[in-house]
Design a protein around this motif. Structure first.
Motif, PDB file in Angstrom:
ATOM      1  N   VAL A  86      -3.902   9.581  -0.063  1.00  0.00           N
ATOM      2  CA  VAL A  86      -3.126  10.807  -0.212  1.00  0.00           C
ATOM      3  C   VAL A  86      -3.501  11.803   0.880  1.00  0.00           C
ATOM      4  CG1 VAL A  86      -2.686  12.808  -1.685  1.00  0.00           C
ATOM      5  CG2 VAL A  86      -2.831  10.515  -2.697  1.00  0.00           C
ATOM      6  N   HIS A  87      -2.480  12.337   1.522  1.00  0.00           N
ATOM      7  CA  HIS A  87      -2.657  13.461   2.447  1.00  0.00           C
ATOM      8  C   HIS A  87      -2.035  14.688   1.807  1.00  0.00           C
ATOM      9  CE1 HIS A  87      -0.381  15.986   5.467  1.00  0.00           C
ATOM     10  NE2 HIS A  87      -1.644  16.316   5.696  1.00  0.00           N
ATOM     11  N   SER A  88      -2.778  15.788   1.778  1.00  0.00           N
ATOM     12  CA  SER A  88      -2.266  17.018   1.173  1.00  0.00           C
ATOM     13  C   SER A  88      -2.541  18.213   2.070  1.00  0.00           C
ATOM     14  CB  SER A  88      -2.909  17.265  -0.194  1.00  0.00           C
ATOM     15  OG  SER A  88      -2.536  18.539  -0.698  1.00  0.00           O
ATOM     16  N   LEU A  89      -1.552  19.079   2.171  1.00  0.00           N
ATOM     17  CA  LEU A  89      -1.729  20.325   2.906  1.00  0.00           C
ATOM     18  C   LEU A  89      -2.781  21.209   2.254  1.00  0.00           C
ATOM     19  CD1 LEU A  89       1.148  19.296   3.807  1.00  0.00           C
ATOM     20  CD2 LEU A  89       1.781  21.695   4.036  1.00  0.00           C
ATOM     21  N   TYR A  90      -3.083  20.947   0.984  1.00  0.00           N
ATOM     22  CA  TYR A  90      -3.998  21.791   0.226  1.00  0.00           C
ATOM     23  C   TYR A  90      -5.355  21.124   0.004  1.00  0.00           C
ATOM     24  CZ  TYR A  90       0.110  24.641  -0.578  1.00  0.00           C
ATOM     25  OH  TYR A  90       1.205  25.427  -0.392  1.00  0.00           O
ATOM     26  N   ALA A  91      -5.637  20.056   0.739  1.00  0.00           N
ATOM     27  CA  ALA A  91      -6.886  19.320   0.512  1.00  0.00           C
ATOM     28  C   ALA A  91      -8.112  20.201   0.742  1.00  0.00           C
ATOM     29  CB  ALA A  91      -6.937  18.088   1.414  1.00  0.00           C
ATOM     30  N   ALA A  92      -8.061  21.064   1.756  1.00  0.00           N
ATOM     31  CA  ALA A  92      -9.225  21.901   2.070  1.00  0.00           C
ATOM     32  C   ALA A  92      -9.550  22.874   0.943  1.00  0.00           C
ATOM     33  CB  ALA A  92      -8.981  22.660   3.364  1.00  0.00           C
ATOM     34  N   ARG A  93      -8.563  23.208   0.108  1.00  0.00           N
ATOM     35  CA  ARG A  93      -8.789  24.165  -0.982  1.00  0.00           C
ATOM     36  C   ARG A  93      -9.327  23.490  -2.242  1.00  0.00           C
ATOM     37  NH1 ARG A  93      -3.834  28.458  -0.801  1.00  0.00           N
ATOM     38  NH2 ARG A  93      -5.063  29.311  -2.529  1.00  0.00           N
ATOM     39  N   GLY A  94      -9.272  22.168  -2.301  1.00  0.00           N
ATOM     40  CA  GLY A  94      -9.860  21.437  -3.413  1.00  0.00           C
ATOM     41  C   GLY A  94      -9.302  21.748  -4.773  1.00  0.00           C
ATOM     42  N   PRO A  95      -7.981  21.801  -4.975  1.00  0.00           N
ATOM     43  CA  PRO A  95      -7.429  22.099  -6.300  1.00  0.00           C
ATOM     44  C   PRO A  95      -7.698  20.967  -7.286  1.00  0.00           C
ATOM     45  CG  PRO A  95      -5.682  21.445  -4.794  1.00  0.00           C
ATOM     46  CD  PRO A  95      -6.917  21.571  -3.968  1.00  0.00           C
ATOM     47  N   ALA A  96      -7.573  21.284  -8.571  1.00  0.00           N
ATOM     48  CA  ALA A  96      -7.914  20.336  -9.640  1.00  0.00           C
ATOM     49  C   ALA A  96      -7.161  19.008  -9.537  1.00  0.00           C
ATOM     50  CB  ALA A  96      -7.674  20.987 -11.001  1.00  0.00           C
ATOM     51  N   ALA A 110       0.865  -1.174   0.000  1.00  0.00           N
ATOM     52  CA  ALA A 110       0.000   0.000   0.000  1.00  0.00           C
ATOM     53  C   ALA A 110       0.902   1.224   0.000  1.00  0.00           C
ATOM     54  CB  ALA A 110      -0.924   0.012   1.211  1.00  0.00           C
ATOM     55  N   LEU A 111       0.374   2.344  -0.515  1.00  0.00           N
ATOM     56  CA  LEU A 111       1.183   3.553  -0.665  1.00  0.00           C
ATOM     57  C   LEU A 111       0.474   4.726  -0.014  1.00  0.00           C
ATOM     58  CD1 LEU A 111       3.569   5.135  -1.865  1.00  0.00           C
ATOM     59  CD2 LEU A 111       2.296   5.254  -4.020  1.00  0.00           C
ATOM     60  N   PHE A 112       1.235   5.472   0.774  1.00  0.00           N
ATOM     61  CA  PHE A 112       0.725   6.679   1.412  1.00  0.00           C
ATOM     62  C   PHE A 112       1.564   7.852   0.937  1.00  0.00           C
ATOM     63  CE2 PHE A 112       0.572   9.723   5.004  1.00  0.00           C
ATOM     64  CZ  PHE A 112      -0.799   9.944   5.031  1.00  0.00           C
ATOM     65  N   VAL A 113       0.931   8.794   0.231  1.00  0.00           N
ATOM     66  CA  VAL A 113       1.609   9.989  -0.270  1.00  0.00           C
ATOM     67  C   VAL A 113       1.216  11.159   0.618  1.00  0.00           C
ATOM     68  CG1 VAL A 113       1.853  11.579  -2.207  1.00  0.00           C
ATOM     69  CG2 VAL A 113       1.660   9.113  -2.631  1.00  0.00           C
ATOM     70  N   THR A 114       2.187  11.886   1.127  1.00  0.00           N
ATOM     71  CA  THR A 114       1.906  12.976   2.056  1.00  0.00           C
ATOM     72  C   THR A 114       2.720  14.219   1.710  1.00  0.00           C
ATOM     73  OG1 THR A 114       2.051  13.675   4.376  1.00  0.00           O
ATOM     74  CG2 THR A 114       3.617  12.009   3.682  1.00  0.00           C
ATOM     75  N   GLY A 115       2.089  15.379   1.882  1.00  0.00           N
ATOM     76  CA  GLY A 115       2.828  16.623   1.699  1.00  0.00           C
ATOM     77  C   GLY A 115       2.119  17.651   0.853  1.00  0.00           C
ATOM     78  N   LEU A 116       2.837  18.184  -0.142  1.00  0.00           N
ATOM     79  CA  LEU A 116       2.388  19.350  -0.900  1.00  0.00           C
ATOM     80  C   LEU A 116       1.589  19.018  -2.146  1.00  0.00           C
ATOM     81  CD1 LEU A 116       5.721  21.414  -0.833  1.00  0.00           C
ATOM     82  CD2 LEU A 116       3.690  21.821   0.550  1.00  0.00           C
ATOM     83  N   PHE A 117       1.509  17.758  -2.540  1.00  0.00           N
ATOM     84  CA  PHE A 117       0.908  17.469  -3.841  1.00  0.00           C
ATOM     85  C   PHE A 117      -0.517  18.009  -3.893  1.00  0.00           C
ATOM     86  CE2 PHE A 117      -1.319  15.108  -7.092  1.00  0.00           C
ATOM     87  CZ  PHE A 117      -0.457  15.325  -8.159  1.00  0.00           C
ATOM     88  N   GLY A 118      -0.841  18.587  -5.038  1.00  0.00           N
ATOM     89  CA  GLY A 118      -2.099  19.295  -5.212  1.00  0.00           C
ATOM     90  C   GLY A 118      -1.925  20.786  -5.052  1.00  0.00           C
TER      91      GLY A 118
END
Length: 721
Positions: free
Chosen positions: A430-440, A388-396
């Motif tokens: 995926v965890h993203s710092l920008y998830a709340a902003r909902g980018p494309a 399994a893969l967990f991506v965390t950080g700035l993506f998005g």
């Protein structure tokens, strides 16, 4: 057709108590059905007749053009029982009762609820509630909660909290899974939680089930149904009422006593339910389990050799990578060991500053070129160790943080990331710092069925759940191991039903539990008549009112002659009688049990079984002796009707104990005879099955050696009913 189909898939719904007043529930229900576009007939009923929102209003059920499948009772509690009876006699199959004022409100309400249950039993109508927040089936456009309609989806919610359910449904409606069904069980006066679960297990549009429960009416049946359902689709649960304050709130909220949390947790794991501890985990974990393949299932085709198979963390920040590794370790989820060739390829891609051993930190390599992160995902997903893969950080957020010119490339990277995960059959969160902003780019991942979260911890709980759910699906495993605090009841609480040690020994010995030799001596003459004995002996006062003899001063060790036994008998008896008087208990002493003093064991265990009022027979196994209540180092195992216990289950329980390593040859010491421990566990479980009048029985301590066991002490309690 499932027995609950008329409730969740009705062809027609009658709103009894329909109202023209927009502030009343009878108006809300009609408006919600119309707004949702309910596919069946909406039949308002009110003695005044007339019209409502373009619909004719019948003065009674008898005036309706046909008998409805389901009725919504927008009525005060006092009118509900007789109305439900009349509906049932008319052939209505189900009724939703939102009214409060039943069992949760006191004795008068309990009487109303009893009358409602009697109406259901007599007529066959099934009751949702009372005190229910309603129900929803998005695929039938059935909306009996109110608010905006939800698009059809795949997550079913069964919640004893209407507000928690509303939060879940609102969030899920904008996510990758959506809502299929919601129901609030309320007081469970008639339809029980396990019946809803049974329906949802066969409900094709439902891909995952989320539960919020405080207490339940038929816990043992729930466990059996959950075990069957969880083999087909994931079931995620959040338990309310874990502690005393929560249990008091649950009682006033639903009228149900919330059961022991430790027992619920053990039962849930044994049934294949994934438990979460926080409300913000419930939706993300359910989405991950529904949308991603269970991790070990994707690993079985792989040839990872001797390397550790597990989760890979891919981060563009060292702090997140470290926290992720810590959290996975706390969840007992292994980090994958990547192949050396994968690490070499990552080094070539990411440059010298990157950390390419799991957890992986790209160290800024993707800041100006998001495609680099996508290529890293592709390399990792091909590695045989990645389950399994967990991506965390700035993506998005690369285009937001660095340059708007990166927007197109980041969106293409999102497509490539989800494609690589699918191609490798690797679950992805995926965890993203920008998830709340909902980018494309993040919206694209969500469209591809990838769970995206703004919380690092919630994302890690989701990927941990994907790993953990896969284990029982790949090969059925023993139930969970818990380390709860042992709740101690005072002698005054239990004395009326207590078994003396000699009674408990007889019951357990008949089931094969091995006790050492012991003699019950009622007086000093019996002690003098004991045969000669080489070695030291133990004396314990026997009384059905004295389950904890050490604190009463009623035990002596190391006695090696008759004079010592006589002195100990007098002193211990006097101490026991004084203790009983102080406690206000009957001063009843049967005598003293005298037995050889056994050599020091590898460990002292407690092995017990009891009847939980909600979930049925439960086995307790842990480190025993006088410190069992202080340390609370025990595990719980739900027992079937036959009380069967396997050696694998016992080993699993032992491995889960904090001091469990002492049983497995810790630092060169002897390994405990766990086959003999299993035999005792089976005997204790059989004892409970064989004696319906016994509520609880235990061996404590059980001395465990390398080549056998000896049960040193026993106790038990009869049922008070």
């Amino acid at each position: 057709m499932h027995p609950l189909s008329p409730i969740f898939e009705p062809r027609s719904v009658a709103i009894v108590g329909a109202s023209a007043d927009p502030g009343k529930r009878g108006h809300h229900a009609v408006a919600a059905l119309l707004n949702a576009g309910f596919k069946g007939d909406i039949l308002p009923v009110n003695p005044r007749g007339g019209g409502l929102l373009g619909l004719p209003v019948a003065r009674s059920i008898d005036e309706l053009p046909s008998t409805p499948d389901l009725a919504y009772l927008a009525l005060p509690a006092a009118k509900v029982p007789e109305t439900a009876r009349a509906l049932g006699e008319a052939g209505v199959r189900g009724a939703v009762v939102p009214a409060v004022g039943f069992r949760e409100s006191g004795p008068e309400g309990a009487d109303l609820e009893a009358r409602l249950v009697a109406a259901a039993k007599d007529t066959g109508i099934r009751i949702v509630g009372p005190n229910t927040s309603g129900l929803v089936n998005t695929h039938r456009r059935l909306q009996l909660v109110g608010g905006e309609p939800h698009p059809p989806g795949g997550l079913a919610v069964v919640s004893q909290s209407g507000n928690l359910a509303l939060d879940l449904m609102t969030s899920a409606s904008t996510g990758p899974l959506g809502i299929s069904v919601y129901v609030g069980p309320g007081n469970e006066a008639d339809v029980a939680i396990h019946e809803y679960l049974d329906f949802l297990g066969d409900h094709e549009p439902t891909r995952a089930i989320a539960l919020y429960v405080e207490g339940m009416r038929e816990g043992e049946t729930f466990a059996k149904v959950a075990r069957r359902v969880s083999e087909r689709k994931p079931v995620v649960a959040l338990k309310g009422g874990k502690h005393d304050a929560g249990r008091r709130a649950a009682l006033s909220h639903t009228g149900a006593l919330a059961g022991s949390y430790d027992v619920f947790s053990a039962v849930a794991r044994a049934a294949g339910i994934v438990e979460v501890r926080r409300s913000d985990e419930l939706l993300t974990v359910a989405e991950a389990l529904a949308l991603q393949a269970p991790a070990p299932a994707s690993v079985r085709r792989r040839t990872g050799g001797e390397r550790t198979v597990g989760v890979v963390v891919l981060s563009d920040g060292g702090g997140h990578a470290t926290l992720a590794a810590d959290e996975l370790a706390a969840n007992k989820v292994p980090l994958a060991a990547l192949d050396g060739r994968t690490e070499e390829a990552l080094r070539a891609l990411l440059g010298p500053a990157a950390a390419v051993s799991n957890p992986i930190d790209v160290a800024g390599a993707a800041d100006r070129e998001p495609a680099v992160l996508a290529r890293a995902v592709e390399l990792i997903a091909r590695d045989a160790g990645c389950a399994a893969l967990f991506v965390t950080g700035l993506f998005g957020g690369y285009a937001i943080r660095f340059s708007a010119d990166l927007a197109g490339e980041e969106l293409r990277a999102a497509r490539a990331i989800s494609a690589s995960a699918r191609a490798g059959a690797v679950p992805l969160v995926v965890h993203s710092l920008y998830a709340a902003r909902g980018p494309a780019p993040l919206r694209r991942l969500i469209e591809d069925g990838v769970p995206v979260t703004a919380s690092l911890e919630t994302g890690l709980r989701a990927v941990s759940a994907v790993w953990q759910r896969g284990a029982p699906l790949a090969s059925p495993a023993a139930p969970a191991v818990l380390a709860p605090k042992v709740e101690r009841r005072s002698p005054a609480d239990r004395s009326a039903a207590a078994l003396s040690e000699t009674e408990a020994r007889e019951l357990l010995a008949a089931q094969g539990v091995p006790f050492g030799e012991a003699a019950l001596c009622a007086d000093e003459a019996a002690i003098r008549a004991l045969p000669q004995h080489d070695g030291r002996r133990v004396l314990k006062v026997v009384s059905p009112h004295l389950p904890h003899r050490t604190e009463a001063g009623a035990v002596r060790l190391g006695l090696d002659d008759v004079d010592g036994l006589l002195t100990a008998f007098r002193e211990c008896r006097t101490a026991a009688e004084a203790f009983l008087r102080r406690a206000g208990l009957p001063v009843e002493v049967d005598g003293a049990l005298i037995s050889p003093q056994h050599p020091a064991p590898i460990a002292e265990l407690i092995v017990g079984a009891r009847r939980d009022p909600s979930y049925g027979p439960i086995l307790t196994l842990g480190l025993g002796g006088t410190d069992v209540e202080l340390l609370g180092d025990v595990g719980l195992l739900p027992l079937g009707a036959d009380g069967a216990v396997s050696e694998a289950e016992v080993i699993d329980l032992c491995r889960g104990l904090r001091r469990g390593p002492v049983l497995f040859g810790y630092r060169g010491t002897a390994r405990a005879d766990l086959a003999a421990v299993t035999a005792v566990a089976r005997g204790v479980a059989r004892c409970l099955s064989a004696h319906v009048d016994v509520a609880e029985v235990e061996v404590n301590p059980l001395f465990v050696y390398a080549d056998g066991v000896i049960a040193v002490d026993a106790s038990g309690f009869r049922r008070n009913d």
